[in-house]
Structures are given as structure tokens and as C-alpha cells.
Design a protein around this motif. Structure first.
Motif, PDB file in Angstrom:
ATOM      1  N   PRO A   6       0.803  -1.219   0.000  1.00 23.76           N
ATOM      2  CA  PRO A   6       0.000   0.000   0.000  1.00 23.76           C
ATOM      3  C   PRO A   6       0.845   1.282   0.000  1.00 23.76           C
ATOM      4  O   PRO A   6       0.304   2.361   0.098  1.00 23.76           O
ATOM      5  CB  PRO A   6      -0.800  -0.123   1.296  1.00 23.76           C
ATOM      6  N   TYR A   7       2.123   1.179  -0.071  1.00 23.19           N
ATOM      7  CA  TYR A   7       2.999   2.353  -0.029  1.00 23.19           C
ATOM      8  C   TYR A   7       3.850   2.404  -1.290  1.00 23.19           C
ATOM      9  O   TYR A   7       4.029   1.418  -1.989  1.00 23.19           O
ATOM     10  CB  TYR A   7       3.892   2.322   1.211  1.00 23.19           C
ATOM     11  N   ARG A   8       4.363   3.593  -1.561  1.00 22.75           N
ATOM     12  CA  ARG A   8       5.254   3.746  -2.702  1.00 22.75           C
ATOM     13  C   ARG A   8       6.682   3.418  -2.269  1.00 22.75           C
ATOM     14  O   ARG A   8       7.058   3.607  -1.112  1.00 22.75           O
ATOM     15  CB  ARG A   8       5.229   5.188  -3.215  1.00 22.75           C
ATOM     16  N   LYS A   9       7.451   2.936  -3.219  1.00 20.63           N
ATOM     17  CA  LYS A   9       8.869   2.657  -2.998  1.00 20.63           C
ATOM     18  C   LYS A   9       9.659   3.649  -3.840  1.00 20.63           C
ATOM     19  O   LYS A   9       9.584   3.631  -5.063  1.00 20.63           O
ATOM     20  CB  LYS A   9       9.216   1.240  -3.428  1.00 20.63           C
ATOM     21  N   LEU A  10      10.388   4.530  -3.170  1.00 20.18           N
ATOM     22  CA  LEU A  10      11.154   5.565  -3.850  1.00 20.18           C
ATOM     23  C   LEU A  10      12.630   5.419  -3.527  1.00 20.18           C
ATOM     24  O   LEU A  10      12.997   5.124  -2.387  1.00 20.18           O
ATOM     25  CB  LEU A  10      10.694   6.949  -3.393  1.00 20.18           C
ATOM     26  N   SER A  52      18.866  18.062  -6.447  1.00 27.74           N
ATOM     27  CA  SER A  52      18.272  16.738  -6.669  1.00 27.74           C
ATOM     28  C   SER A  52      17.764  16.139  -5.370  1.00 27.74           C
ATOM     29  O   SER A  52      16.696  15.515  -5.344  1.00 27.74           O
ATOM     30  CB  SER A  52      19.293  15.795  -7.306  1.00 27.74           C
ATOM     31  N   ILE A  53      18.500  16.318  -4.304  1.00 32.22           N
ATOM     32  CA  ILE A  53      18.079  15.813  -2.993  1.00 32.22           C
ATOM     33  C   ILE A  53      16.820  16.537  -2.523  1.00 32.22           C
ATOM     34  O   ILE A  53      15.875  15.911  -2.039  1.00 32.22           O
ATOM     35  CB  ILE A  53      19.218  15.925  -1.962  1.00 32.22           C
ATOM     36  N   ILE A  54      16.788  17.852  -2.703  1.00 40.16           N
ATOM     37  CA  ILE A  54      15.599  18.632  -2.322  1.00 40.16           C
ATOM     38  C   ILE A  54      14.393  18.192  -3.141  1.00 40.16           C
ATOM     39  O   ILE A  54      13.305  17.957  -2.608  1.00 40.16           O
ATOM     40  CB  ILE A  54      15.854  20.144  -2.499  1.00 40.16           C
ATOM     41  N   ASP A  55      14.570  18.079  -4.453  1.00 38.72           N
ATOM     42  CA  ASP A  55      13.468  17.647  -5.324  1.00 38.72           C
ATOM     43  C   ASP A  55      12.947  16.274  -4.912  1.00 38.72           C
ATOM     44  O   ASP A  55      11.737  16.041  -4.850  1.00 38.72           O
ATOM     45  CB  ASP A  55      13.905  17.611  -6.792  1.00 38.72           C
ATOM     46  N   PHE A  56      13.866  15.361  -4.640  1.00 35.19           N
ATOM     47  CA  PHE A  56      13.476  14.015  -4.229  1.00 35.19           C
ATOM     48  C   PHE A  56      12.733  14.050  -2.898  1.00 35.19           C
ATOM     49  O   PHE A  56      11.688  13.412  -2.741  1.00 35.19           O
ATOM     50  CB  PHE A  56      14.712  13.111  -4.134  1.00 35.19           C
ATOM     51  N   SER A  57      13.251  14.797  -1.946  1.00 35.06           N
ATOM     52  CA  SER A  57      12.619  14.840  -0.621  1.00 35.06           C
ATOM     53  C   SER A  57      11.218  15.436  -0.697  1.00 35.06           C
ATOM     54  O   SER A  57      10.340  15.061   0.087  1.00 35.06           O
ATOM     55  CB  SER A  57      13.489  15.597   0.378  1.00 35.06           C
ATOM     56  N   ASN A  58      10.989  16.323  -1.648  1.00 33.72           N
ATOM     57  CA  ASN A  58       9.653  16.906  -1.806  1.00 33.72           C
ATOM     58  C   ASN A  58       8.640  15.904  -2.341  1.00 33.72           C
ATOM     59  O   ASN A  58       7.430  16.108  -2.199  1.00 33.72           O
ATOM     60  CB  ASN A  58       9.705  18.133  -2.717  1.00 33.72           C
ATOM     61  N   LYS A  59       9.090  14.815  -2.946  1.00 35.28           N
ATOM     62  CA  LYS A  59       8.193  13.769  -3.448  1.00 35.28           C
ATOM     63  C   LYS A  59       7.722  12.821  -2.351  1.00 35.28           C
ATOM     64  O   LYS A  59       6.725  12.135  -2.505  1.00 35.28           O
ATOM     65  CB  LYS A  59       8.915  12.905  -4.496  1.00 35.28           C
ATOM     66  N   ILE A  60       8.466  12.763  -1.250  1.00 35.23           N
ATOM     67  CA  ILE A  60       8.197  11.779  -0.205  1.00 35.23           C
ATOM     68  C   ILE A  60       6.922  12.139   0.551  1.00 35.23           C
ATOM     69  O   ILE A  60       6.725  13.282   0.958  1.00 35.23           O
ATOM     70  CB  ILE A  60       9.387  11.689   0.774  1.00 35.23           C
ATOM     71  N   LYS A  61       6.078  11.121   0.723  1.00 33.49           N
ATOM     72  CA  LYS A  61       4.838  11.273   1.482  1.00 33.49           C
ATOM     73  C   LYS A  61       4.855  10.299   2.655  1.00 33.49           C
ATOM     74  O   LYS A  61       5.577   9.306   2.636  1.00 33.49           O
ATOM     75  CB  LYS A  61       3.642  10.981   0.584  1.00 33.49           C
ATOM     76  N   ALA A  62       4.030  10.583   3.635  1.00 32.27           N
ATOM     77  CA  ALA A  62       3.927   9.690   4.796  1.00 32.27           C
ATOM     78  C   ALA A  62       3.607   8.284   4.329  1.00 32.27           C
ATOM     79  O   ALA A  62       2.762   8.077   3.469  1.00 32.27           O
ATOM     80  CB  ALA A  62       2.844  10.200   5.748  1.00 32.27           C
ATOM     81  N   GLY A  63       4.323   7.329   4.885  1.00 34.63           N
ATOM     82  CA  GLY A  63       4.098   5.932   4.567  1.00 34.63           C
ATOM     83  C   GLY A  63       4.950   5.385   3.447  1.00 34.63           C
ATOM     84  O   GLY A  63       4.957   4.179   3.199  1.00 34.63           O
ATOM     85  N   ASP A  64       5.666   6.265   2.714  1.00 34.20           N
ATOM     86  CA  ASP A  64       6.535   5.800   1.633  1.00 34.20           C
ATOM     87  C   ASP A  64       7.741   5.057   2.195  1.00 34.20           C
ATOM     88  O   ASP A  64       8.240   5.371   3.272  1.00 34.20           O
ATOM     89  CB  ASP A  64       7.059   6.980   0.798  1.00 34.20           C
ATOM     90  N   MET A  65       8.185   4.059   1.437  1.00 30.51           N
ATOM     91  CA  MET A  65       9.456   3.403   1.726  1.00 30.51           C
ATOM     92  C   MET A  65      10.502   4.137   0.888  1.00 30.51           C
ATOM     93  O   MET A  65      10.344   4.277  -0.326  1.00 30.51           O
ATOM     94  CB  MET A  65       9.413   1.932   1.337  1.00 30.51           C
ATOM     95  N   VAL A  66      11.567   4.613   1.544  1.00 33.18           N
ATOM     96  CA  VAL A  66      12.547   5.452   0.855  1.00 33.18           C
ATOM     97  C   VAL A  66      13.949   4.887   1.031  1.00 33.18           C
ATOM     98  O   VAL A  66      14.331   4.480   2.131  1.00 33.18           O
ATOM     99  CB  VAL A  66      12.495   6.892   1.409  1.00 33.18           C
ATOM    100  N   LEU A  67      14.694   4.888  -0.070  1.00 30.04           N
ATOM    101  CA  LEU A  67      16.094   4.481  -0.045  1.00 30.04           C
ATOM    102  C   LEU A  67      16.931   5.607  -0.638  1.00 30.04           C
ATOM    103  O   LEU A  67      16.607   6.130  -1.697  1.00 30.04           O
ATOM    104  CB  LEU A  67      16.306   3.210  -0.889  1.00 30.04           C
ATOM    105  N   PHE A  68      17.967   5.988   0.077  1.00 33.78           N
ATOM    106  CA  PHE A  68      18.913   6.998  -0.401  1.00 33.78           C
ATOM    107  C   PHE A  68      20.280   6.336  -0.479  1.00 33.78           C
ATOM    108  O   PHE A  68      20.745   5.787   0.514  1.00 33.78           O
ATOM    109  CB  PHE A  68      18.952   8.201   0.532  1.00 33.78           C
ATOM    110  N   TYR A  69      20.894   6.369  -1.653  1.00 35.43           N
ATOM    111  CA  TYR A  69      22.197   5.726  -1.853  1.00 35.43           C
ATOM    112  C   TYR A  69      23.157   6.720  -2.456  1.00 35.43           C
ATOM    113  O   TYR A  69      22.881   7.333  -3.485  1.00 35.43           O
ATOM    114  CB  TYR A  69      22.029   4.524  -2.790  1.00 35.43           C
ATOM    115  N   PHE A  70      24.310   6.897  -1.794  1.00 38.58           N
ATOM    116  CA  PHE A  70      25.350   7.782  -2.307  1.00 38.58           C
ATOM    117  C   PHE A  70      26.667   7.054  -2.210  1.00 38.58           C
ATOM    118  O   PHE A  70      27.034   6.553  -1.196  1.00 38.58           O
ATOM    119  CB  PHE A  70      25.400   9.079  -1.501  1.00 38.58           C
TER     120      PHE A  70
END
Length: 82
Positions: free
Chosen positions: A10-14, A64-82
Motif C-alpha cells: 500500500p505504499y510507494r517505494k522511492l 536533486s536531494i531537495i526535489d526528491f525529498s519533496n516527493k516523499i509522502k507519509a508511509g513511503d518506503m525510501v532508499l537513499f544511496y550515495f
């Protein structure tokens, strides 16, 4: 056992993947871009929406980090890789 790429979660994977193989100092990482592409492909195969940026300057990376963080909504699964 059969597996499926269908995702019923039920959640997005970003994911945001940042790969810098070239630095202003002249340092070079030979496999950074290839590794980022490989990880992107793996994550997409398990239904992640992937944003991948490569060899950008500090300003573009920050944006790019700011743009990505603005897409995140409550309940999303998020992965950040650098």
C-alpha cells in the motif's frame, strides 16, 4: 516456487541514487556510474521508482536531494544511496 513482480504493497517505494565518479579534485571512481545503474535495475525489478543522478556538481546534487525529498509522502518506503 513462482515469484511475481506484481507489487501489492500500500505504499510507494522511492529511491534516490547518486553516483559521482569524477570529483573536482581530480579523484576518479571507476565503477560508480556502473554500480548505480546496476542498483537502479535491481530496485526497479522490485517496483521502486528510482531517480538516478551521476557526476553532478554540488549545487545540482543538493537540488536533486531537495526535489526528491519533496516527493516523499507519509508511509513511503525510501532508499537513499550515495
Amino acid at each position: 516456487m513462482a515469484t511475481s513482480n506484481q507489487d501489492s504493497t500500500p505504499y510507494r517505494k522511492l529511491a534516490l541514487i547518486i553516483a559521482n565518479g569524477r570529483y573536482q579534485s581530480g579523484s576518479k571512481l571507476n565503477h560508480a556510474t556502473k554500480n548505480a545503474e546496476d542498483l537502479k535495475n535491481i530496485l526497479e525489478s522490485i517496483n521502486f521508482e528510482v531517480t538516478r543522478i551521476c557526476n553532478v556538481n554540488k549545487h545540482d546534487m543538493f537540488n536533486s536531494i531537495i526535489d526528491f525529498s519533496n516527493k516523499i509522502k507519509a508511509g513511503d518506503m525510501v532508499l537513499f544511496y550515495f
